[in-house]
Scaffold this active site. Structure first.
Site, PDB file in Angstrom:
ATOM      1  N   ASP A  34       0.821  -1.209   0.000  1.00 12.76           N
ATOM      2  CA  ASP A  34       0.000   0.000   0.000  1.00 12.76           C
ATOM      3  C   ASP A  34       0.858   1.264   0.000  1.00 12.76           C
ATOM      4  O   ASP A  34       1.718   1.437   0.882  1.00 12.76           O
ATOM      5  CB  ASP A  34      -0.884  -0.024   1.262  1.00 12.76           C
ATOM      6  CG  ASP A  34      -2.070   0.898   1.171  1.00 12.76           C
ATOM      7  OD1 ASP A  34      -2.136   1.713   0.235  1.00 12.76           O
ATOM      8  OD2 ASP A  34      -2.957   0.803   2.043  1.00 12.76           O
ATOM      9  N   ASP A  35       0.637   2.133  -0.972  1.00 16.46           N
ATOM     10  CA  ASP A  35       1.330   3.436  -1.037  1.00 16.46           C
ATOM     11  C   ASP A  35       2.825   3.319  -1.306  1.00 16.46           C
ATOM     12  O   ASP A  35       3.588   4.237  -0.986  1.00 16.46           O
ATOM     13  CB  ASP A  35       1.126   4.242   0.255  1.00 16.46           C
ATOM     14  CG  ASP A  35      -0.250   4.886   0.359  1.00 16.46           C
ATOM     15  OD1 ASP A  35      -1.133   4.545  -0.445  1.00 16.46           O
ATOM     16  OD2 ASP A  35      -0.446   5.734   1.246  1.00 16.46           O
ATOM     17  N   CYS A  74      -6.365   4.441  -3.191  1.00 16.15           N
ATOM     18  CA  CYS A  74      -6.521   3.045  -2.778  1.00 16.15           C
ATOM     19  C   CYS A  74      -7.812   2.405  -3.294  1.00 16.15           C
ATOM     20  O   CYS A  74      -7.779   1.355  -3.948  1.00 16.15           O
ATOM     21  CB  CYS A  74      -6.504   2.950  -1.246  1.00 16.15           C
ATOM     22  SG  CYS A  74      -4.931   3.377  -0.471  1.00 16.15           S
ATOM     23  N   HIS A 128      -9.868  -1.838  -0.449  1.00 16.25           N
ATOM     24  CA  HIS A 128      -9.646  -0.732   0.474  1.00 16.25           C
ATOM     25  C   HIS A 128     -10.314  -1.018   1.819  1.00 16.25           C
ATOM     26  O   HIS A 128     -11.412  -1.574   1.873  1.00 16.25           O
ATOM     27  CB  HIS A 128     -10.225   0.550  -0.135  1.00 16.25           C
ATOM     28  CG  HIS A 128      -9.988   1.771   0.693  1.00 16.25           C
ATOM     29  ND1 HIS A 128      -8.752   2.107   1.191  1.00 16.25           N
ATOM     30  CD2 HIS A 128     -10.828   2.745   1.111  1.00 16.25           C
ATOM     31  CE1 HIS A 128      -8.841   3.231   1.870  1.00 16.25           C
ATOM     32  NE2 HIS A 128     -10.082   3.626   1.843  1.00 16.25           N
ATOM     33  N   ASP A 299      -0.561  -0.561  -4.986  1.00 15.69           N
ATOM     34  CA  ASP A 299      -1.815  -0.018  -5.518  1.00 15.69           C
ATOM     35  C   ASP A 299      -1.631   1.313  -6.248  1.00 15.69           C
ATOM     36  O   ASP A 299      -2.435   1.684  -7.091  1.00 15.69           O
ATOM     37  CB  ASP A 299      -2.890   0.091  -4.428  1.00 15.69           C
ATOM     38  CG  ASP A 299      -2.466   0.914  -3.221  1.00 15.69           C
ATOM     39  OD1 ASP A 299      -1.300   1.354  -3.145  1.00 15.69           O
ATOM     40  OD2 ASP A 299      -3.324   1.127  -2.339  1.00 15.69           O
ATOM     41  N   HIS A 300      -0.559   2.056  -5.957  1.00 18.03           N
ATOM     42  CA  HIS A 300      -0.230   3.315  -6.638  1.00 18.03           C
ATOM     43  C   HIS A 300       1.060   3.834  -6.028  1.00 18.03           C
ATOM     44  O   HIS A 300       1.642   3.205  -5.142  1.00 18.03           O
ATOM     45  CB  HIS A 300      -1.348   4.358  -6.485  1.00 18.03           C
ATOM     46  CG  HIS A 300      -1.867   4.491  -5.099  1.00 18.03           C
ATOM     47  ND1 HIS A 300      -1.112   5.003  -4.059  1.00 18.03           N
ATOM     48  CD2 HIS A 300      -3.056   4.127  -4.549  1.00 18.03           C
ATOM     49  CE1 HIS A 300      -1.831   4.968  -2.941  1.00 18.03           C
ATOM     50  NE2 HIS A 300      -3.002   4.422  -3.205  1.00 18.03           N
TER      51      HIS A 300
END
Length: 455
Positions: A34-35, A74, A128, A299-300
């Site tokens: 995540d992130d 997310c 999410h 996710d990004h």
């Protein structure tokens, strides 16, 4: 009598055929983080980062140097990946929008694997906020509660909305129990092929991890991300609106703690990498290793002051790019792929590798040809969407952004890797923009109602 003999002979022939096992489908280890932007060692973007375990995984298979999210947030990123439907096809563009209302259970990735006879085990953050629905998983483990204590050296919990502080080394985070659940499944005896999804929360804020990870990055050695003065001077209002330069960035610069924030993010990445290492160790010891596909994705991305911006919530390189690694026994060989892909490829590629029919609604491209040959011809750009009618098209050379308000950005990555010079108003690039605009999504459903949740 001859007829009886014939029947007996037929039965003797048929029984072994009926008893034979069907072709064994590959298992899947599905790892989400995540992130995490492209600050991983093997991508070379940030020389300070320490990610030996993610880099170890990359050496086992094909790693993509130009991989991008479907949405820089997310909720829509994960909803798109897991449904095979881009944000414009569902109306899910931001956090706080309920994807479950518009994505039927029948369409999700895990449902296809259940229908194909897999046991599908989930843990942690796949959708999410740990969301998951009955009927789409064999079982699901959200994660045990954290037991954390701020370290005595922690000044406070960060700067404004950017949260970070070291913890005592005996602190236990939720990700550890999430990885434990994945390790348990990798070591278990399975009567069916399995799909094991493990979703880590870090390096999502707060960057609160044990101090030993902070100690890997002495503050006096921290280097700030590359920036340039007045970076937003050639950015249209749509981009300025997303960046909010007078928000997080102005507060961080005024605080004098920019390097501390970078240290916190690097520490959280190192913690995440350690958990990935535990999972990869278990994978390597698994009796099913030689028949298990691994797909690792973030996710990004994330900004730490580049373009006067923090967090995700934008359409530039830093917030849309992330690590993307595939290990597929019998398909991949260790290698690097520089083709431009996006995360919408995961759903169709897993179906292809596992011999599962791809549902008709799936919008992504199967990247199996690139797994077989990372240098294969590839003409599909990566597409990222943030809110209604704001899109970015990324090819090997170009990033083209068009905002709902009509503003445009165009960056030549061969000459401008940090996206400091917007070429969109230069007439000599009109044909370039015209060609790239052909890839902009044409389905753009209205946004779903948004609740209060932002992170």
């Amino acid at each position: 009598m001859p007829r009886v003999v014939s029947v007996v002979v037929l039965l003797l022939i048929a029984v072994p055929l009926l008893a034979a096992d069907p072709v064994k489908r590959p298992n899947v280890l599905f790892i989400a983080v995540d992130d995490l932007n492209h600050w991983v060692g093997h991508l070379g973007r940030n020389k300070q980062t320490k990610t030996p375990n993610i880099d170890r995984l990359a050496k086992m298979g094909v790693t993509f140097t130009k991989a991008y999210c479907a949405a820089p947030v997310c909720n829509p990123s994960r909803a798109a990946l897991m449904s095979g439907l881009r944000p414009g096809s569902t109306g899910v563009y931001d956090n706080g929008q309920d994807w479950k209302a518009v994505i039927p259970k029948e369409q999700t990735l895990t449902t296809q694997f259940l229908k194909a006879g897999y046991d599908v085990h989930g843990s942690g953050k796949i959708y999410h906020a740990n969301a998951h629905r009955p009927g789409e998983w064999t079982d699901y483990f959200v994660g045990a509660n954290e037991k954390v204590t701020p370290h005595p050296t922690a000044k406070n919990d960060g700067v404004g909305g950017i949260k970070f502080q070291p913890l005592t080394d005996d602190s236990k985070l939720q990700d550890e129990s999430i990885v434990d659940a994945g390790i348990k499944q990798l070591g278990a005896k399975h009567d069916k092929p399995f799909f094991v999804a493990v979703g880590l929360h870090k390096p999502h804020m707060p960057w609160n991890v044990p101090k030993k990870y902070y100690d890997l990055f002495p503050l006096d050695s921290i280097e700030l991300p590359p920036t340039t003065a007045d970076d937003l001077k050639d950015v249209p209002p749509g981009g300025i609106k997303f960046a909010k330069p007078q928000g997080d960035h102005a507060t961080m610069v005024k605080s004098g703690r920019w390097k501390e924030a970078v240290q916190g993010y690097l520490a959280a990445i190192a913690y995440c990498d350690a958990q990935v290492g535990r999972l990869i160790d278990a994978y390597e010891k698994s009796p099913e290793k030689d028949n298990t596909i691994v797909v690792f994705w973030g996710d990004h991305g994330w900004h730490l002051g580049e373009k006067e911006h923090w967090r995700k919530f934008a359409l530039w390189e830093e917030t849309t790019r992330m690590p993307f690694i595939w290990v597929a026994p019998g398909v991949t060989k260790p290698g690097v792929c520089d083709r431009t892909v996006d995360l919408m490829s995961i759903y169709p590629t897993l179906c292809s590798l596992c011999g599962i029919d791809k549902p008709a609604h799936v919008e992504g491209n199967d990247i199996k040809p690139l797994l077989l040959d990372p240098t294969a011809k590839w003409d599909h750009p990566a597409i990222t969407t943030y809110h209604l009618n704001n899109h970015a098209v990324r090819t090997a050379k170009w990033r083209y952004i068009r905002y709902a308000s009509g503003g445009e950005e165009l960056y030549d990555h061969d000459a401008d890797e940090f996206e400091w010079t917007n070429l969109a108003k230069d007439e000599k690039y009109a044909d370039v923009k015209k060609e790239l605009a052909k890839f902009l999504p044409t389905t753009n459903k209205p946004e779903l109602p948004t609740g209060k949740e932002k992170e």
